[in-house]
Design an enzyme around this catalytic site. Structure first.
Site, PDB file in Angstrom:
ATOM      1  N   ASP A  11      51.699  37.174  18.669  1.00  0.00           N
ATOM      2  CA  ASP A  11      52.845  37.932  18.172  1.00  0.00           C
ATOM      3  C   ASP A  11      53.002  37.588  16.698  1.00  0.00           C
ATOM      4  O   ASP A  11      53.212  36.422  16.347  1.00  0.00           O
ATOM      5  CB  ASP A  11      54.120  37.551  18.920  1.00  0.00           C
ATOM      6  CG  ASP A  11      54.090  37.976  20.380  1.00  0.00           C
ATOM      7  OD1 ASP A  11      53.382  38.946  20.700  1.00  0.00           O
ATOM      8  OD2 ASP A  11      54.781  37.342  21.196  1.00  0.00           O
ATOM      9  N   ASP A 130      57.984  46.493  28.302  1.00  0.00           N
ATOM     10  CA  ASP A 130      58.916  45.364  28.299  1.00  0.00           C
ATOM     11  C   ASP A 130      60.094  45.757  29.182  1.00  0.00           C
ATOM     12  O   ASP A 130      60.758  46.764  28.912  1.00  0.00           O
ATOM     13  CB  ASP A 130      59.421  45.068  26.886  1.00  0.00           C
ATOM     14  CG  ASP A 130      58.304  44.680  25.931  1.00  0.00           C
ATOM     15  OD1 ASP A 130      57.286  44.146  26.408  1.00  0.00           O
ATOM     16  OD2 ASP A 130      58.456  44.917  24.718  1.00  0.00           O
TER      17      ASP A 130
END
Length: 251
Positions: A11, A130
């Site tokens: 990330d 998500d």
């Protein structure tokens, strides 16, 4: 049986690898290019590189960093963040990515999945989801977990499957960074209902959690970040452990 895959996730925010808990409280984890090289050398099966604030900040993924990472790895490499149109996909593939990961853009305009599959092939298109569970309802979120939608995990995953996605990358926001294990019941349902591979994300804390994701969650791959970035679980050690557990894995 196809070998299960271990996938470190980088990330990236402002050019640095970061990791948080439940999508917040980010801390720095190092240079993404150096980490990518190390993971490739350690035997990771694939890498995922996510520009985690690209959609939220309304900009494109850092193409130059993608090129630098691609030069350092010899394994498949997925890139996500700020992808809105076919030109973005072409740009990232040209920079060295093997696949692209869509999340917010696919929720906003699902036809993008069909377009990518038609132009580049389903194998290029990973749909990332998500989701946060509220009273048994798995709600999908946009913009790196910041914006709730009315979309439900399983219905959206089935639609993505039908539109031509090559894989689903499911992250449980409730499990993310908590290190208490993956959302195995939800993973197993996705695996049963879909015809494409499922990548488990969110919750890895020890090696048994990976085994559980494959056995209980029926996942095809398991993705993790902090346990790899901070040296808690070396990838070669994890793979040997899984092999000893009778799980098909590339050593």
């Amino acid at each position: 049986m196809l070998a299960k895959r271990i996938i470190p996730c980088l990330d990236v925010k402002d050019g640095r690898t970061v990791k948080g808990t439940n999508f917040v409280s980010l801390r720095e984890a190092g240079d993404p290019v150096e980490l990518a090289r190390a993971y490739s050398e350690q035997g990771a099966d694939e890498l995922v590189f996510l520009d985690i604030t690209a959609s939220h900040e309304g900009r494109k993924t850092f193409t130059n960093m993608v090129s630098r990472v691609a030069e350092e790895v010899s394994i498949p490499f997925t890139v996500g963040g700020g992808i809105h149109e076919l030109a973005d996909v072409a740009r990232l593939l040209d920079a060295g990515a093997d696949k692209v990961s869509l999340n917010s853009a696919a929720l906003r305009r699902p036809e993008l999945i069909d377009e990518i599959a038609a132009h580049f092939g389903s194998q290029v298109c990973v749909v990332a989801i998500d989701a946060h569970c509220e009273d048994g309802f798995w709600r999908c979120f946009l913009n790196g977990g910041r914006v709730p939608t009315e979309r439900e995990l399983f219905a959206w995953a089935r639609e993505a499957n039908d539109r031509g996605a090559g894989e689903i990358l499911f992250t449980s926001m409730d499990h993310d960074g908590v290190k208490q294990g993956f959302a195995n019941s939800a993973l197993a349902r996705l695996s049963r209902e879909l015809s494409i591979p499922i990548i488990a994300s969110g919750g890895a804390g020890n090696m048994q959690h990976f085994a559980d994701a494959f056995r209980q969650g029926l996942a095809d791959a398991a993705l993790a970040a902090s346990v790899f970035h901070f040296g808690e679980i070396p990838i070669p050690t994890l793979k040997h452990y899984l092999q000893q557990q009778g799980i098909s894995i590339r050593i």
